[in-house]
Write an enzyme that holds these catalytic residues in place. Sequence first.
Site: not given
Ligand code: IVH
Length: 668
Positions: A36, A83, A117, A173, A225, A430
């Site tokens: 559908e 990060s 991940d 992500e 997130y 070198c």
């Molecule tokens: S919060 C200020 N929440 O982990 C940083 N990151 O170094 C805010 N990741 O590649 C990140 N799941 O994309 C946050 N529930 C989650 C996450 C998440 C995966 C990843 C993010 C980044 C790394 C953080």
Amino acid sequence: MTNQQAQARIAELTTELNAHNHKYYVLSEPSISDFEFDKKLEELMALEAQFPELLSSESPSQRVGGTVTKDFPTVKHQYPMMSLGNSYSKEEMQEFMARITKALEREVEYVCELKFDGVAIGIRYADGKMTQAITRGDGVQGDEITANIRTIRSLPLQAKGNEFPKEFEVRGEVYFPRDKFDQLNRDREEIGEPLYANPRNTASGTLKSQDSAVVASRGLDCFLYAAMADERIADTHYDGLLKLKEWGFKVSEHMRLCKSAEEVFAFLEKWDTERHNLGFEIDGVVIKVNSLDDQDELGFTAKSPRWAIAYKFASEQAITRLNEVTYQVGRTGAITPVANLEPVLLAGTTVKRASLHNADQIAKLDLHSGDMVQVEKGGEIIPKIVGVDVAQRAANAVPVQYIQTCPECATELVRSEDEAKHFCPNELGCPPQIKGRMEHFISRKAMNIDGLGAETIDQLYEAGLITNVADLYELTYDQVIALDRMADVSTQKLINGIEASKAIAFPRVLFGIGIRFVGETVAKKLAKHFKNIDALMAASEEELIAVDEIGGRIAESVLKFFADERNQRIIQRLKEHGLQLEVAESNELTSNVLEGKSFVVSGVFSQFSRDEIKAAVEQHGGKNISSISKKTDYVLAGDKMGPSKLQKAEELGIPIISEEDFLLMIGG
Ligand code: IVH
């Protein structure tokens, strides 16, 4: 059917299909059959084909991809993409929470989430429409991959409702669902193609695909997130996530609001085992302070928020045989031992090599050739050796002997007391050091030379054309075009790029020449203080140390560098070639007003020389490029600019500005 009727029907179908997409991909609660759904989609596509003026970029028909992107433009993030700090044990988690309780002087609530991940992405919306998607990149700027992201069906092209800010960005992500990944590999196996190693790398590779139809076919998905906007979206992180859900975004159902450390620990423990039952991979959990006021109070370190931390699950390990230790020589002459292993599957990838850091590490492990070693993949990309199974060692096995001489140039290695690593002292003889220094010189943060990369440096070096950075400025067209794989256009680009680099401001040249311990910041400080290279070269140790933040180690390295006659000759030649070896007078007026803008400067100017104009572009944060393309922001035209350049700029609709316009731009 009239245009008006078609418009009404298209609107109706769009609403229905969007709702079904949301039910299917976000809520996993489909309410109609695929058949559908396809019928409705076909009807929509037929109408759009009949009335092309009614096709909108938010139409559900636009999910199938088909846009081909040659290269992805680099774009600056509106909000930097930071990060997370990592922790690997419950003790560290306890300490994190204790720090927060101490700083805020009270207990707070936390939101626990899964740490997906995959590949981090920032997606911008204006008036609820998806406008731009950017990868994390270096956190400040990333690649714009909007066309590819638009194919992810769980991501709304148009946010739901109208209760969202006029402009906002969502962060999340992108991941490869396990079933989709397994299916992809089964399909590949069937046609005899090599299999993909793991979902994350494959997701990352897929997002860089030039053809968005390929991305669409892969079935990537995305959890969000965070949402950010100039105004506050909610008072707590948790409520922010609920808002995201309301606007139609996919937020994981596994997030939890935790009111105590016990609840946080229960969450960690649950997912340490439960993670294998999810339809996607996670590498840990993330703990965030819930209240945004509290988050603001806690603030950030240089790299990551103080109000959040990742708890990484224990890394996976494997046992394999050490075949041989080889040694790499870096740009600074630092030697890195590398363990060459019998290939072993670890956390989804085949591991053949592991880094051993330095001689102490080898001694500490008491490595013997042929040992069975335990390899671990932690946070780093390169796996490391964490242990040796001594029981399996052959009686006649010999200990690994650290090398005494450089594997590249046979010079005896040195190791000073305060260094962990051995060094090859043959800086100017070198090969990897010579090439490494030139690669550093041309790199983005130094001379940023268009059209020249590591591979070409290698070729030029092998051909005996360059052995130091000054040689670059003496290359001729004929020499370059004679190299393998060099055509007219690439040769011209390289020559122009080298020419344009003469306008690069002094601090970057100083950084580029590669004095040990003189990084970007130190180079800026030294340039600002000494104003020109002669003053810097004449400076004594005391004068160097008197500069803010310059310590004995840096001073010593600077003195040593300039004491070497060979370096003095290189500097002299760079001077003769017209590089910026002093702070330009107008440098007092530097700004960032031209940041992210690229200029082609052409013709003859009345008040300034062309090099001065180019230097001014750099000083105000802009970039000089040699030829006009779609990426050019402005053509700065003087007298006698070539007609073909003018025509090209006009064809591409690139603004052509005068010397006066430019001076106004930089406030001069
Ligand atoms: S919060 C200020 N929440 O982990 C940083 N990151 O170094 C805010 N990741 O590649 C990140 N799941 O994309 C946050 N529930 C989650 C996450 C998440 C995966 C990843 C993010 C980044 C790394 C953080």
